[in-house]
Design a protein around this motif. Sequence first.
Motif, PDB file in Angstrom:
ATOM      1  N   ALA A  94       0.827  -1.207   0.000  1.00 51.81           N
ATOM      2  CA  ALA A  94       0.000   0.000   0.000  1.00 51.81           C
ATOM      3  C   ALA A  94       0.863   1.261   0.000  1.00 51.81           C
ATOM      4  O   ALA A  94       0.554   2.252  -0.670  1.00 51.81           O
ATOM      5  CB  ALA A  94      -0.924   0.004   1.207  1.00 51.81           C
ATOM      6  N   ARG A  95       1.963   1.224   0.723  1.00 49.51           N
ATOM      7  CA  ARG A  95       2.860   2.382   0.765  1.00 49.51           C
ATOM      8  C   ARG A  95       3.462   2.641  -0.622  1.00 49.51           C
ATOM      9  O   ARG A  95       3.529   3.784  -1.094  1.00 49.51           O
ATOM     10  CB  ARG A  95       3.973   2.157   1.785  1.00 49.51           C
ATOM     11  N   THR A  96       3.877   1.564  -1.284  1.00 49.39           N
ATOM     12  CA  THR A  96       4.435   1.702  -2.622  1.00 49.39           C
ATOM     13  C   THR A  96       3.399   2.260  -3.592  1.00 49.39           C
ATOM     14  O   THR A  96       3.705   3.119  -4.429  1.00 49.39           O
ATOM     15  CB  THR A  96       4.947   0.344  -3.125  1.00 49.39           C
ATOM     16  N   ARG A  97       2.153   1.772  -3.479  1.00 47.47           N
ATOM     17  CA  ARG A  97       1.084   2.265  -4.350  1.00 47.47           C
ATOM     18  C   ARG A  97       0.912   3.772  -4.162  1.00 47.47           C
ATOM     19  O   ARG A  97       0.781   4.523  -5.141  1.00 47.47           O
ATOM     20  CB  ARG A  97      -0.222   1.568  -4.009  1.00 47.47           C
ATOM     21  N   TRP A  98       0.907   4.219  -2.905  1.00 49.41           N
ATOM     22  CA  TRP A  98       0.695   5.635  -2.644  1.00 49.41           C
ATOM     23  C   TRP A  98       1.864   6.477  -3.129  1.00 49.41           C
ATOM     24  O   TRP A  98       1.667   7.610  -3.581  1.00 49.41           O
ATOM     25  CB  TRP A  98       0.397   5.875  -1.164  1.00 49.41           C
ATOM     26  N   LYS A  99       3.056   5.965  -3.061  1.00 50.15           N
ATOM     27  CA  LYS A  99       4.208   6.700  -3.604  1.00 50.15           C
ATOM     28  C   LYS A  99       4.054   6.883  -5.113  1.00 50.15           C
ATOM     29  O   LYS A  99       4.441   7.911  -5.670  1.00 50.15           O
ATOM     30  CB  LYS A  99       5.505   5.953  -3.291  1.00 50.15           C
ATOM     31  N   ASP A 100       3.453   5.881  -5.780  1.00 47.55           N
ATOM     32  CA  ASP A 100       3.231   5.959  -7.218  1.00 47.55           C
ATOM     33  C   ASP A 100       2.075   6.897  -7.567  1.00 47.55           C
ATOM     34  O   ASP A 100       2.096   7.579  -8.594  1.00 47.55           O
ATOM     35  CB  ASP A 100       2.937   4.570  -7.797  1.00 47.55           C
ATOM     36  N   MET A 101       1.044   6.916  -6.697  1.00 47.44           N
ATOM     37  CA  MET A 101      -0.175   7.672  -7.001  1.00 47.44           C
ATOM     38  C   MET A 101      -0.090   9.134  -6.613  1.00 47.44           C
ATOM     39  O   MET A 101      -0.720   9.990  -7.236  1.00 47.44           O
ATOM     40  CB  MET A 101      -1.381   7.054  -6.266  1.00 47.44           C
ATOM     41  N   ALA A 102       0.667   9.441  -5.574  1.00 43.94           N
ATOM     42  CA  ALA A 102       0.663  10.780  -4.976  1.00 43.94           C
ATOM     43  C   ALA A 102       0.949  11.862  -6.006  1.00 43.94           C
ATOM     44  O   ALA A 102       1.920  11.780  -6.761  1.00 43.94           O
ATOM     45  CB  ALA A 102       1.680  10.846  -3.847  1.00 43.94           C
ATOM     46  N   GLY A 103       0.074  12.856  -6.031  1.00 44.82           N
ATOM     47  CA  GLY A 103       0.248  13.977  -6.940  1.00 44.82           C
ATOM     48  C   GLY A 103      -0.094  13.686  -8.386  1.00 44.82           C
ATOM     49  O   GLY A 103       0.065  14.553  -9.252  1.00 44.82           O
ATOM     50  N   GLY A 104      -0.579  12.496  -8.660  1.00 46.02           N
ATOM     51  CA  GLY A 104      -0.884  12.113 -10.036  1.00 46.02           C
ATOM     52  C   GLY A 104      -2.333  11.676 -10.183  1.00 46.02           C
ATOM     53  O   GLY A 104      -3.205  12.027  -9.387  1.00 46.02           O
ATOM     54  N   VAL A 134      -9.256   9.453 -11.231  1.00 38.69           N
ATOM     55  CA  VAL A 134      -9.110   9.937  -9.852  1.00 38.69           C
ATOM     56  C   VAL A 134      -7.848  10.779  -9.768  1.00 38.69           C
ATOM     57  O   VAL A 134      -6.779  10.359 -10.227  1.00 38.69           O
ATOM     58  CB  VAL A 134      -9.018   8.763  -8.854  1.00 38.69           C
ATOM     59  N   ARG A 135      -7.973  11.972  -9.199  1.00 37.98           N
ATOM     60  CA  ARG A 135      -6.834  12.869  -9.029  1.00 37.98           C
ATOM     61  C   ARG A 135      -6.405  12.856  -7.561  1.00 37.98           C
ATOM     62  O   ARG A 135      -7.179  13.220  -6.680  1.00 37.98           O
ATOM     63  CB  ARG A 135      -7.203  14.293  -9.474  1.00 37.98           C
ATOM     64  N   PHE A 136      -5.173  12.418  -7.321  1.00 33.20           N
ATOM     65  CA  PHE A 136      -4.674  12.240  -5.958  1.00 33.20           C
ATOM     66  C   PHE A 136      -3.840  13.431  -5.491  1.00 33.20           C
ATOM     67  O   PHE A 136      -3.092  14.028  -6.275  1.00 33.20           O
ATOM     68  CB  PHE A 136      -3.808  10.975  -5.869  1.00 33.20           C
ATOM     69  N   SER A 137      -3.962  13.757  -4.215  1.00 33.59           N
ATOM     70  CA  SER A 137      -3.072  14.738  -3.606  1.00 33.59           C
ATOM     71  C   SER A 137      -1.833  14.005  -3.084  1.00 33.59           C
ATOM     72  O   SER A 137      -1.687  12.790  -3.278  1.00 33.59           O
ATOM     73  CB  SER A 137      -3.786  15.478  -2.469  1.00 33.59           C
ATOM     74  N   THR A 138      -0.959  14.732  -2.408  1.00 32.32           N
ATOM     75  CA  THR A 138       0.263  14.132  -1.874  1.00 32.32           C
ATOM     76  C   THR A 138       0.235  14.194  -0.350  1.00 32.32           C
ATOM     77  O   THR A 138       0.487  15.245   0.238  1.00 32.32           O
ATOM     78  CB  THR A 138       1.508  14.867  -2.399  1.00 32.32           C
ATOM     79  N   PRO A 139      -0.112  13.083   0.303  1.00 34.50           N
ATOM     80  CA  PRO A 139      -0.100  13.092   1.765  1.00 34.50           C
ATOM     81  C   PRO A 139       1.321  13.209   2.292  1.00 34.50           C
ATOM     82  O   PRO A 139       2.278  12.728   1.662  1.00 34.50           O
ATOM     83  CB  PRO A 139      -0.715  11.740   2.139  1.00 34.50           C
ATOM     84  N   SER A 140       1.460  13.865   3.427  1.00 35.76           N
ATOM     85  CA  SER A 140       2.775  13.930   4.059  1.00 35.76           C
ATOM     86  C   SER A 140       3.145  12.548   4.574  1.00 35.76           C
ATOM     87  O   SER A 140       2.304  11.647   4.667  1.00 35.76           O
ATOM     88  CB  SER A 140       2.741  14.922   5.225  1.00 35.76           C
ATOM     89  N   ASP A 141       4.413  12.357   4.944  1.00 33.05           N
ATOM     90  CA  ASP A 141       4.842  11.066   5.486  1.00 33.05           C
ATOM     91  C   ASP A 141       4.059  10.723   6.747  1.00 33.05           C
ATOM     92  O   ASP A 141       3.681   9.558   6.958  1.00 33.05           O
ATOM     93  CB  ASP A 141       6.343  11.097   5.797  1.00 33.05           C
ATOM     94  N   THR A 142       3.811  11.732   7.577  1.00 29.41           N
ATOM     95  CA  THR A 142       3.046  11.502   8.812  1.00 29.41           C
ATOM     96  C   THR A 142       1.627  11.081   8.490  1.00 29.41           C
ATOM     97  O   THR A 142       1.079  10.145   9.097  1.00 29.41           O
ATOM     98  CB  THR A 142       3.033  12.771   9.674  1.00 29.41           C
ATOM     99  N   GLU A 143       1.005  11.763   7.523  1.00 31.88           N
ATOM    100  CA  GLU A 143      -0.370  11.419   7.139  1.00 31.88           C
ATOM    101  C   GLU A 143      -0.441  10.025   6.532  1.00 31.88           C
ATOM    102  O   GLU A 143      -1.357   9.245   6.849  1.00 31.88           O
ATOM    103  CB  GLU A 143      -0.895  12.451   6.141  1.00 31.88           C
ATOM    104  N   LEU A 144       0.522   9.691   5.676  1.00 36.14           N
ATOM    105  CA  LEU A 144       0.496   8.380   5.049  1.00 36.14           C
ATOM    106  C   LEU A 144       0.714   7.273   6.069  1.00 36.14           C
ATOM    107  O   LEU A 144       0.023   6.247   6.045  1.00 36.14           O
ATOM    108  CB  LEU A 144       1.566   8.302   3.954  1.00 36.14           C
ATOM    109  N   ASP A 145       1.635   7.484   6.996  1.00 39.95           N
ATOM    110  CA  ASP A 145       1.857   6.493   8.060  1.00 39.95           C
ATOM    111  C   ASP A 145       0.580   6.268   8.863  1.00 39.95           C
ATOM    112  O   ASP A 145       0.219   5.126   9.185  1.00 39.95           O
ATOM    113  CB  ASP A 145       2.972   6.949   8.998  1.00 39.95           C
TER     114      ASP A 145
END
Length: 209
Positions: A94-104, A134-145
């Motif tokens: 899930a973390r890897t997916r979010w790194k790919d999706m963030a901001g895109g 779907v347009r994704f924002s970029t969560p901070s590291d704290t938010e994603l954790d």
Amino acid sequence: MRFVLASASPARLAVLRAAGIEPEVVVSGVDEDAIAASLSDPTPAELVTALAAAKADEVASRLDGAEDTVVVGCDSMLSIGGRVVGKPGTVEVARTRWKDMAGGTGELLTGHAVVRSGDGAVVARAEGTRVTTVRFSTPSDTELDAYLATGEPLAVAGAFTLDGLGGWFVEGVDGDPSSVIGISLPLTRQLLAEVGVGVVTFWGERARS
């Protein structure tokens, strides 16, 4: 007439309830990996539609065939850069997916299948897929954790929700929001009509009042 939802998804159930339908829920027992492996180089739309159809067919085969019944099956996946992904299952994925999706952006595909049966036989069926950007924002590291720690993104297609905690990190959608949640109301209405059933048939008393 019975309306059966062939899904364990609480989000799909909530969408239908909010739209005036109280379905019976019968969870399918299909092996999704085996079905996907049996397909020869499917497009993303063909894959989610085939999975939705397998779920609807499996549930329809287990029901008492005497009563007029519609069974609705759905399957959702997210396409990111041409790569189709489902439920991540683990925090690491899930973390890897979010790194790919963030901001895109990504395309959320939801396959739908409606099977109508009666007198012990399938009498009509209809299938379709809805694609929503779907347009994704970029969560901070704290938010994603914090989000990953809730467990929510581990069990949903694309590792996000629109109607839950993941909604904080979605900038917007271009298309059908109900499909992103898990079941497209406009497409389901269309498919019901194709098998000869009007959606208002299933509206409960609250919806009519």
